[in-house]
Design an enzyme around this catalytic site. Structure first.
Site, mmCIF file in Angstrom:
data_model
loop_
_atom_site.group_PDB
_atom_site.id
_atom_site.type_symbol
_atom_site.label_atom_id
_atom_site.label_comp_id
_atom_site.label_asym_id
_atom_site.label_seq_id
_atom_site.Cartn_x
_atom_site.Cartn_y
_atom_site.Cartn_z
ATOM 1 N N LEU A 153 -17.532 -3.171 44.513
ATOM 2 C CA LEU A 153 -18.120 -4.502 44.402
ATOM 3 C C LEU A 153 -19.614 -4.409 44.103
ATOM 4 C CD1 LEU A 153 -16.913 -7.373 44.603
ATOM 5 C CD2 LEU A 153 -18.033 -7.565 46.827
ATOM 6 N N GLY A 154 -19.920 -3.783 42.955
ATOM 7 C CA GLY A 154 -21.283 -3.778 42.440
ATOM 8 C C GLY A 154 -21.508 -4.997 41.564
ATOM 9 N N ILE A 156 -20.840 -5.586 38.364
ATOM 10 C CA ILE A 156 -19.703 -5.997 37.541
ATOM 11 C C ILE A 156 -18.562 -6.490 38.414
ATOM 12 C CG2 ILE A 156 -17.931 -5.161 35.937
ATOM 13 C CD1 ILE A 156 -20.102 -3.277 34.780
ATOM 14 N N ILE A 232 -12.157 -1.330 33.739
ATOM 15 C CA ILE A 232 -13.312 -1.629 32.888
ATOM 16 C C ILE A 232 -14.520 -0.834 33.373
ATOM 17 C CG2 ILE A 232 -12.625 -3.885 31.998
ATOM 18 C CD1 ILE A 232 -14.141 -5.151 34.365
ATOM 19 N N ARG A 234 -15.096 3.519 34.232
ATOM 20 C CA ARG A 234 -15.116 4.777 33.491
ATOM 21 C C ARG A 234 -13.746 5.422 33.611
ATOM 22 N NH1 ARG A 234 -19.550 5.139 30.284
ATOM 23 N NH2 ARG A 234 -19.756 7.384 30.523
ATOM 24 N N ASP A 258 -9.747 -0.237 29.084
ATOM 25 C CA ASP A 258 -10.798 -0.243 28.072
ATOM 26 C C ASP A 258 -11.438 1.130 27.922
ATOM 27 O OD1 ASP A 258 -12.491 -1.618 26.165
ATOM 28 O OD2 ASP A 258 -14.120 -1.489 27.632
ATOM 29 N N GLU A 263 -11.880 9.803 24.818
ATOM 30 C CA GLU A 263 -11.949 8.769 23.784
ATOM 31 C C GLU A 263 -12.978 9.144 22.716
ATOM 32 O OE1 GLU A 263 -15.050 5.597 25.739
ATOM 33 O OE2 GLU A 263 -13.030 5.601 26.598
ATOM 34 N N HIS A 281 -12.900 0.596 24.311
ATOM 35 C CA HIS A 281 -14.149 0.725 25.054
ATOM 36 C C HIS A 281 -15.214 -0.218 24.491
ATOM 37 C CE1 HIS A 281 -16.908 3.681 27.479
ATOM 38 N NE2 HIS A 281 -17.225 2.408 27.683
#
Length: 315
Positions: A153-154, A156, A232, A234, A258, A263, A281
């Protein structure tokens, strides 16, 4: 006095390239065929690195640049930068938080909706003539009123939660401690317990050695055959092999991703699955946000070489 030399690890849009070229002497590492020789050739004149979150700067690169003072990262993630190597040399590191937070959260919600309601396949149903020829598209699952979990819960994660609130969802989160700024959401102390009480599990953690594969076999199994994983953050936060096994076997219902290991080349097993939504991404991929990210990269470089406070320091 000549321009300050900057090692440019990857390409940027033209709106970033032009002001960077005007202010600095840019050494375009990504265009070099022989990268070790390129580094050797420009090592003495490079005082800064401009890189991207997924590219970072490893110890070999850092140690090859004796006059390096700062690494400015285009992206919120800095796990691909060898922070220990930077710290040993007193090299400053910056990233671009906040400016991309809301766009990343927006895409996470869009991915949840698209996957839950089958929007990609439903469009193909219309375009193929199946709607007219075979009738209504198969029923999917609702989103509103369901249970959502947020792992990390940062900035984002908080924005994801705010958006989920609009769907009258039962929201819980897992972090290192309960957060005063989220009094209406339920704190859960382990990722497995969070997954057990979630229909939709959002991964919004910063990546580190401690969070590598934090979403592993146990978390995925706890989310279950009716659950959806949305990543969403890493790729390293999720054990891809365990995820693929669970998606293929039905242990996990679905996923919306994502980010991927290796990748843009991704595991071909993903391409055979119809219960995973694949995105390239691009959670921060809006014109507005990418322009703001590029400006922050430049502003951090400019501030450092002018002897001013860094805008968004990591180290």
């Amino acid at each position: 006095m000549g321009k300050i030399g900057i090692l440019q690890v990857g390409p940027y849009p033209a709106w970033d390239e032009e002001p960077l070229n005007a202010e600095f002497e840019m050494h375009r590492y990504f265009e070099a065929d022989d990268k070790p020789a390129f580094l050797t050739g420009c090592a003495g004149s490079v005082r800064g690195i401009a890189t991207r979150g997924e590219m970072g700067a490893d110890r070999t690169m850092i140690e090859a640049l004796p006059n390096l003072e700062i690494i400015s990262v285009y992206g919120v993630g800095f796990d691909a930068v060898d922070l220990d190597a930077a710290r040993e040399r007193g090299i400053r590191v910056t990233n671009t938080p906040d400016v991309l937070t809301k766009d990343v959260a927006d895409l996470g919600i869009a991915m949840m909706l698209a996957q839950a309601r089958g929007m990609i396949a439903a469009e193909a149903w219309v375009r193929s003539g199946n709607w007219a020829g075979r009738g209504l598209y198969p029923l999917k699952s609702r989103v509103h009123g369901k249970r959502a979990g947020i792992l990390g819960l940062g900035r984002i994660g908080f924005e994801v939660g705010k958006r989920l609130s609009g769907f009258d969802m039962d929201i819980a989160y897992c972090d290192i401690a309960a957060r005063d700024f989220a009094p209406d959401w339920t704190f859960i102390d382990t990722p497995v317990a969070l997954a057990e009480r979630s229909d939709f599990l959002f991964v919004t953690l910063a990546a580190s050695a401690e969070t590598r594969h934090i979403v592993g076999k146990g978390v995925i199994a706890a989310l279950g055959p009716d659950g959806m994983l949305i990543n969403i953050s890493r790729a390293s936060n999720v054990d891809e092999e365990a995820l693929l096994d669970a998606l293929e076997s039905g242990v996990l219902g679905s996923a919306a991703l994502d980010v991927f290991e290796g990748e843009p080349e991704i595991n071909p097993r993903f391409l055979k699955l119809d219960n995973v939504l694949l995105q390239p991404h691009h959670a921060s991929g809006t014109v507005e946000t990418r322009k703001a990210m590029g400006k922050l990269v430049r502003d951090n470089l400019t501030a450092h070489f002018a002897g001013r406070e860094l805008l968004t320091p990591v180290l």
